[in-house]
Design an enzyme around this catalytic site. Structure first.
Site, PDB file in Angstrom:
ATOM      1  N   ASN A 292      -3.117  22.095  59.117  1.00 15.94           N
ATOM      2  CA  ASN A 292      -2.272  20.994  58.646  1.00 15.94           C
ATOM      3  C   ASN A 292      -0.923  21.189  59.316  1.00 15.94           C
ATOM      4  O   ASN A 292      -0.386  22.303  59.283  1.00 15.94           O
ATOM      5  CB  ASN A 292      -2.030  21.066  57.139  1.00 15.94           C
ATOM      6  CG  ASN A 292      -3.276  20.784  56.312  1.00 15.94           C
ATOM      7  OD1 ASN A 292      -4.366  20.628  56.850  1.00 15.94           O
ATOM      8  ND2 ASN A 292      -3.106  20.727  55.012  1.00 15.94           N
ATOM      9  N   TYR A 294       2.972  19.074  60.168  1.00 18.65           N
ATOM     10  CA  TYR A 294       3.824  17.880  60.120  1.00 18.65           C
ATOM     11  C   TYR A 294       4.995  17.967  61.094  1.00 18.65           C
ATOM     12  O   TYR A 294       5.305  17.018  61.785  1.00 18.65           O
ATOM     13  CB  TYR A 294       4.305  17.642  58.682  1.00 18.65           C
ATOM     14  CG  TYR A 294       3.142  17.191  57.822  1.00 18.65           C
ATOM     15  CD1 TYR A 294       2.834  15.843  57.711  1.00 18.65           C
ATOM     16  CD2 TYR A 294       2.301  18.115  57.200  1.00 18.65           C
ATOM     17  CE1 TYR A 294       1.734  15.411  56.980  1.00 18.65           C
ATOM     18  CE2 TYR A 294       1.191  17.684  56.460  1.00 18.65           C
ATOM     19  CZ  TYR A 294       0.926  16.340  56.365  1.00 18.65           C
ATOM     20  OH  TYR A 294      -0.174  15.918  55.662  1.00 18.65           O
TER      21      TYR A 294
HETATM   22  C1  FCB Z   1       0.827  18.273  52.625  1.00 21.23           C
HETATM   23  C2  FCB Z   1      -0.141  18.177  51.454  1.00 21.23           C
HETATM   24  C3  FCB Z   1      -0.627  16.792  51.187  1.00 21.23           C
HETATM   25  C4  FCB Z   1       0.458  15.751  51.383  1.00 21.23           C
HETATM   26  C5  FCB Z   1       1.199  15.953  52.692  1.00 21.23           C
HETATM   27  C6  FCB Z   1       2.276  14.940  52.948  1.00 21.23           C
HETATM   28  O1  FCB Z   1       1.611  19.415  52.472  1.00 21.23           O
HETATM   29  O2  FCB Z   1      -1.281  18.972  51.693  1.00 21.23           O
HETATM   30  O3  FCB Z   1      -1.186  16.766  49.898  1.00 21.23           O
HETATM   31  O4  FCB Z   1       1.286  15.715  50.302  1.00 21.23           O
HETATM   32  O5  FCB Z   1       1.730  17.236  52.728  1.00 21.23           O
END
Ligand code: FCB
Length: 453
Positions: A292, A294
């Protein structure tokens, strides 16, 4: 314009989480979770919102599958709510809870979409928090029992499983910073919680493999490329320690049976409650690593001393730097971060199979007078990050799939419904879903297995 093709058989999907979309907080025997309790505690969530109804996916899951079909997707990452299966966190499975996931899984299979469930995306049964929560070592075996129940019930149709979602986030936000459920601010308890979660990881992995020998098991780790805030060597060292703590605290115990070397004063094993044999117990030789990601993190050196937790490092700003554009959440758009993490995990862990299990952005673009949701910034975001995935594959990373966060606007934890990450717009008054322009674009990418950049 260049056309970047992804490997044959590459999976395209979206990711969601039970508490963020399901609603039906009290239906069919579901027990209370820490998020039910937390969101009903005044002052914890923006505007005191909660997930009681959310996207009502508990009833509208057919609509969710229809959206995925409209986007030509072939993988769906969703999570199973522990308190639907064991309302009090122990004992036999609640049949009605399992049936909901059976219906969902069967619907996905009929639609040609791979069910890709996560066993734990943060909704701990409140009864287990009342028994001490994750800082209590007993939760490791409780969790393994729960994993065994679920995998035995659904394993005949679901081979792919994820154990945890973002262990570093739910332990740090829940027990250190207190901004997520259960809202505690206790540094010692946080460190103990991380250790219990590592033990639970190993135990659940073995339970799943025993119940379903052919299963393919991973975990979704929250990651971020850690860059020094300046050229100073102290900042460079701090960035490396931060990387080891944030990105490897759960990954290295699973794959290598030891903690990363992150603390200048050594592993705080007394505070963590480490016992003989624990390092073997926390091993979980995952079949794939879920990433994951961002944004990036700029890290600066800080004074040492004080609590056992002190790494002598801290982010210079909470979510990325100031160079790239910002999403509505204030997170910097920085696609190279994803490239950096994919190639580093590939290098440091002998080229594991990787799935991108979450990546996405929050923009509030709403329907225009003709009902169209023109979210071009989201398309640009995905173009950049997908190009980074493509580059990492070209440079040797074995990435098998990509899951956009998220299918539809939903309950964004402490932010309530104020941050919209969806490829589909949700009108929370009516529950109606509408694909955004980004959703249409993502559907073309999935059907062509390629992007144009
Ligand atoms: C992550 C989470 C997910 C969502 C995104 C924006 O950390 O796993 O549930 O909230 O961020």
């Amino acid at each position: 314009m260049a056309r970047l093709e992804f490997p044959k058989g590459f999976r395209w999907g979206t990711a969601t989480a039970s508490y963020q979309i399901e609603g039906a907080a009290r239906e069919d025997g579901k027990g209370e979770s820490v998020w039910d309790r937390f969101s009903h505690t005044p002052g914890r969530i923006k505007d005191d919102q909660n997930g009681d109804v959310a996207c009502d996916s508990y009833h509208r899951w057919r609509d969710d599958i229809a959206l995925q079909r409209a986007m030509n997707l072939n993988s769906y990452r969703f999570s199973i709510a522990w308190p639907r299966i064991q309302p009090n966190g122990r004992g036999p499975a609640n049949r009605a809870g399992l049936d909901y996931y059976r219906r969902l899984v069967d619907g996905l299979l009929e639609a040609g979409i791979r069910p890709f469930p996560t066993l734990y995306h943060w909704d701990l049964p409140q009864a287990l928090e009342d028994a001490g929560g994750w800082p209590n070592r007993d939760l490791a075996s409780r969790f393994a029992e729960y994993a065994d129940l679920v995998v035995r019930a659904l394993g005949d149709r679901v081979p792919h499983w994820m154990i945890f979602n973002e262990p570093n986030v739910f332990t740090a936000c829940g027990y250190l910073m207190g901004i997520h459920a259960p809202g505690r601010r206790e540094p010692d308890a946080f460190l103990r919680a991380t250790h219990t979660v590592n033990l639970a990881h190993g135990e659940a992995f073995r339970a799943i493999k025993a119940a379903l020998p052919g299963s393919i098991v991973g975990t979704a780790f929250n990651t971020t490329a850690c860059e020094p805030a300046s050229d100073a060597s102290a900042d460079r060292d701090a960035a490396e320690r931060w990387h080891r703590f944030v990105n490897e605290w759960f990954l290295r115990p699973a794959l290598r049976g030891r903690y990363p070397d992150a603390h200048p004063a050594g592993l705080p094993s007394d505070v963590m409650g480490v016992k003989d044999g624990d390092f073997e117990r926390m091993r979980a030789p995952l079949d794939f690593v879920g990433i994951n990601l961002y944004t990036r993190t700029l890290v600066k050196a800080t004074p040492l001393g004080g609590h056992a937790l002190n790494l002598g490092a801290a982010p210079a700003a909470p979510f990325g730097g100031d160079v790239g554009p910002k999403t509505d959440f204030g997170w910097e758009v920085w696609p190279d971060s994803l490239y950096q993490i994919l190639v580093r995990v590939t290098r440091d862990f002998d080229r594991p199979v990787i799935e991108v299990t979450e990546n996405g952005c929050s923009y509030g673009d709403a329907p225009d007078p003709s009902g169209v949701i023109r979210d071009g910034r989201r398309i640009e975001f995905y173009q950049g990050y997908l190009a980074a995935v493509h580059r990492a594959i070209r440079d040797g990373a074995d990435v098998r799939g990509y899951h956009a966060w998220t299918l539809l606007d939903n309950f964004e934890w402490a932010e309530g419904y104020h941050q919209r990450f969806g490829l589909a717009w949700v009108d929370f008054a009516s529950g109606e879903r509408t694909l955004k322009e980004s959703g249409r674009w993502f559907g073309r990418v999935a059907s062509e297995n390629a992007i144009e950049v």
